[in-house]
Design an enzyme around this catalytic site. Structure first.
Site, PDB file in Angstrom:
ATOM      1  N   GLY A  95     -11.402   0.771   6.587  1.00 33.33           N
ATOM      2  CA  GLY A  95     -11.309   2.118   6.024  1.00 33.33           C
ATOM      3  C   GLY A  95     -10.740   3.033   7.082  1.00 33.33           C
ATOM      4  O   GLY A  95     -11.463   3.648   7.850  1.00 33.33           O
ATOM      5  N   GLY A 115       0.796  -1.225   0.000  1.00 34.06           N
ATOM      6  CA  GLY A 115       0.000   0.000   0.000  1.00 34.06           C
ATOM      7  C   GLY A 115       0.827   1.273   0.000  1.00 34.06           C
ATOM      8  O   GLY A 115       1.985   1.272  -0.426  1.00 34.06           O
ATOM      9  N   TYR A 140     -11.327  -8.955   9.667  1.00 31.51           N
ATOM     10  CA  TYR A 140     -10.302  -9.930   9.278  1.00 31.51           C
ATOM     11  C   TYR A 140     -10.887 -11.075   8.453  1.00 31.51           C
ATOM     12  O   TYR A 140     -10.150 -11.743   7.731  1.00 31.51           O
ATOM     13  CB  TYR A 140      -9.536 -10.428  10.508  1.00 31.51           C
ATOM     14  CG  TYR A 140      -8.770  -9.282  11.160  1.00 31.51           C
ATOM     15  CD1 TYR A 140      -7.732  -8.664  10.486  1.00 31.51           C
ATOM     16  CD2 TYR A 140      -9.122  -8.791  12.415  1.00 31.51           C
ATOM     17  CE1 TYR A 140      -7.055  -7.589  11.039  1.00 31.51           C
ATOM     18  CE2 TYR A 140      -8.443  -7.723  12.976  1.00 31.51           C
ATOM     19  CZ  TYR A 140      -7.410  -7.118  12.286  1.00 31.51           C
ATOM     20  OH  TYR A 140      -6.739  -6.053  12.826  1.00 31.51           O
ATOM     21  N   THR A 200      -4.207  -1.995  -1.680  1.00 34.08           N
ATOM     22  CA  THR A 200      -4.876  -1.342  -0.557  1.00 34.08           C
ATOM     23  C   THR A 200      -6.333  -1.741  -0.553  1.00 34.08           C
ATOM     24  O   THR A 200      -7.078  -1.391  -1.477  1.00 34.08           O
ATOM     25  CB  THR A 200      -4.791   0.197  -0.615  1.00 34.08           C
ATOM     26  OG1 THR A 200      -5.930   0.743   0.050  1.00 34.08           O
ATOM     27  CG2 THR A 200      -4.799   0.736  -2.027  1.00 34.08           C
ATOM     28  N   THR A 220       4.157   1.039   1.800  1.00 37.16           N
ATOM     29  CA  THR A 220       5.065   0.182   1.026  1.00 37.16           C
ATOM     30  C   THR A 220       5.638   0.926  -0.175  1.00 37.16           C
ATOM     31  O   THR A 220       6.825   0.807  -0.489  1.00 37.16           O
ATOM     32  CB  THR A 220       4.295  -1.061   0.521  1.00 37.16           C
ATOM     33  OG1 THR A 220       3.694  -1.693   1.645  1.00 37.16           O
ATOM     34  CG2 THR A 220       5.208  -2.029  -0.193  1.00 37.16           C
ATOM     35  N   ASP A 234      -8.442  -0.623   1.403  1.00 35.06           N
ATOM     36  CA  ASP A 234      -9.217   0.600   1.689  1.00 35.06           C
ATOM     37  C   ASP A 234      -9.424   1.476   0.455  1.00 35.06           C
ATOM     38  O   ASP A 234     -10.174   2.442   0.507  1.00 35.06           O
ATOM     39  CB  ASP A 234      -8.502   1.452   2.747  1.00 35.06           C
ATOM     40  CG  ASP A 234      -8.390   0.772   4.100  1.00 35.06           C
ATOM     41  OD1 ASP A 234      -8.998  -0.304   4.270  1.00 35.06           O
ATOM     42  OD2 ASP A 234      -7.692   1.310   4.980  1.00 35.06           O
TER      43      ASP A 234
END
Ligand SMILES: Nc1ncnc2c1ncn2[C@@H]1O[C@H](COP(=O)(O)OP(=O)(O)O)[C@@H](O)[C@H]1O
Ligand SMILES: O=P(O)(O)OC[C@H]1O[C@](O)(COP(=O)(O)O)[C@@H](O)[C@@H]1O
Ligand SMILES: [Mg+2]
Length: 496
Positions: free
Chosen positions: A264, A189, A372, A218, A192, A220
């Protein structure tokens, strides 16, 4: 044509306001490199495709809704295979690493990079770095072959493991050099990609012929510029199961309320799209739209009305929503991301207390947190195809000597985007755009904007036909995009 060269981005300006935000190439800092004909020319699967190779001048506009007198604006280099490559097949030693939180599709991207390197370019030396960035200097690598990765797309998670923190540029680049790695594929993301940019800069400083290619991950959907991120569709789809359960529970009880918390941290895209898709949600709360509980136009008043009218209601709340209402935790994870309070639990308690103590009203509230469970599933069909194309784009770009880039879909076309464009800001739901208005009209929830604020926003509004020139600008058409959410409802970022 004028051009400006930066480490992370080459800016080329042309006529009529044309700007190409180009990605670096080996030729920017290494001279006299040999080139080779692309092996795809003699690949039976691809050699028959007309115009298979991307023209060197092909670029993709960021803005596709234009007026006859608007400047042509920012463009990105089109991804895809090039006639010439900068690596002989047996010269390549590639490596892959996955960093940050899990996201559906990670294994699919890994599989497709390994397969593309092998089937398209005859590259068979590929290493997997274990456990994220720190794996470069603290763990053993694993050998990846088409055979070992063949079935991994059916599994959630990442076979390489992942982690937060542990980014040490010098140690990572030392390890890349020591292992003779010359193509680094980094899947992760915003954090990273910042780490990838630092690795690229260090590699360039050392003058190494090593590609750094990013694949944006990502769940989100908080990475800017790109149409959407892989795993997002899957997350929206899976969230439906939690919302359905909340609805069933709420409907079956007297004054039933179902509260679902969705991912989010800073961007409410999953909550917004899951709400729009479900149609059972009566209220969606996201970080970009502050809300309040008490008084006129507040959440409690709206809940009371919903219960009176329908006898039940469903609330979807993004994990980053309403954090300003809770006492700050001031803690960070290993990557420096702020740790959030459980807003779902907090709001559930507040609702229960309010209705029991103030209104003396009996209600049944069920709180579901599927975070999760959603993150851990494999990518759905549409995301799997998307992952494949992202992986192939990264491999084509690397073989063609491009470096310091992230692959991404822009207006339905695959492109190479400079790292700084991806990391300079976060993609957020724009609450003054049409998509949020669609959501408000579909749930009938209050906007939580007082009359004074609404008047202010009204004053600031540009005429409806004016094309937006700011960086949040987006376009109406997602040309050629066949993805479920995007094609049905428009642009994810701006809601047009
Ligand atoms: N500004 C940064 N510079 C270098 N590395 C970073 C930076 N921010 C995050 N990272 C590294 O990137 C990795 C993933 O970051 P994280 O924020 O956890 O996830 P994501 O990439 O999904 O946003 C971690 O190993 C972290 O150390
Ligand atoms: O519990 P973890 O692993 O820290 O992850 C929680 C976070 O991961 C996310 O799924 C996304 O994280 P990334 O920054 O890695 O993409 C957020 O929605 C959530 O806040
Ligand atoms: Mg992040």
């Amino acid at each position: 044509m004028g051009s400006e060269n930066h480490y992370q981005m080459n800016m080329v300006k042309g006529e009529f306001g044309y700007v190409l935000e180009d990605v670096p190439n080996f030729t920017d800092y290494i001279s006299d490199l040999p080139t080779y004909p692309n092996p795809l020319r003699s690949n039976p699967a691809y050699s028959v495709v007309k115009q298979y190779f991307v023209d060197i001048d092909d670029t993709v506009p960021q803005k596709i809704v234009v007026h006859k007198d608007t400047p042509r604006g920012v463009h990105f280099r089109r991804a895809g295979p090039r006639q010439k490559v900068y690596f002989a097949s047996d010269e390549v030693q590639a490596c892959l690493v996955t960093c940050g939180g899990l996201c559906p599709g990670l294994n699919t991207v890994i599989r497709e990079i390994v397969h593309s390197l092998d089937c398209m370019y005859g590259v068979n030396k590929v290493l997997g770095i274990n456990g994220g960035y720190r794996g470069f200097y603290s763990k053993n690598t694993i050998t990846l072959t088409p055979k070992t990765v063949n079935d991994i797309h059916k599994r959630g998670g990442t076979i390489l493991g992942t982690s937060r923190g542990g980014h040490d540029t010098t140690k990572i680049v030392d390890s890349i050099q020591d292992r003779g790695i010359n193509q680094v594929y980094i899947i992760g993301g915003d954090g990273t990609q910042k780490g990838a940019a630092a690795i690229y800069e260090e590699i360039r400083k050392r003058g190494l012929k090593v590609v750094v290619a990013g694949i944006p991950k990502t769940i989100d959907n908080d990475i800017p510029v790109i149409d959407k991120s892989f795993g997002f569709d899957t997350a929206v789809e899976e969230a439906q199961r939690a919302i359905n359960a909340a609805h069933v529970e709420a409907e079956s009880a007297e004054n039933g309320i179902g509260v679902v918390k969705l991912m989010g941290r800073y961007s409410g895209f999953i909550a917004m799209y899951a709400t729009l898709a479900s149609r059972d949600v009566d209220c969606c709360l996201i970080p970009e739209s502050p809300f309040y509980l008490e008084g006129e136009g507040g959440l409690f008043e709206y809940i009371e009305r919903c219960l009176k009218e329908n006898g039940h209601m469903v609330i979807v709340i993004a994990e980053g929503a309403g954090q300003e209402l809770l006492a700050a935790k001031n803690e960070e994870d290993a990557s420096g991301n702020r740790l959030l309070q459980d807003i779902g639990l907090w709001i559930s308690q507040k609702i229960k207390d309010h209705f029991a103590n103030k209104l003396k009203m009996l209600l049944t509230l069920k709180y579901i947190d599927p975070t999760y469970m959603i993150r851990a599933i494999p990518s759905n069909a549409s995301d799997s195809v998307y992952c494949t194309l992202l992986a192939q784009s990264a491999v084509h770009g690397a073989m063609a000597g491009y470096t310091g880039f992230t692959t991404g879909l822009v207006n339905g076309r695959h492109t190479f985007i400079p790292f700084n464009r991806i990391t300079e800001r976060q993609n957020k739901v724009v609450t003054t755009d049409r998509m949020w208005a669609r959501l408000l009209s579909s749930t009938n929830q209050p906007s939580f904007i007082g009359p004074k604020e609404a008047a202010e926003i009204g004053k600031q509004k540009k005429p409806t036909t004016q094309l937006l020139d700011d960086e949040d600008d987006c376009t109406d058409e997602r040309a050629g995009t066949s993805f479920m959410v995007t094609s049905l409802i428009g642009c994810l970022s701006c809601g047009q």
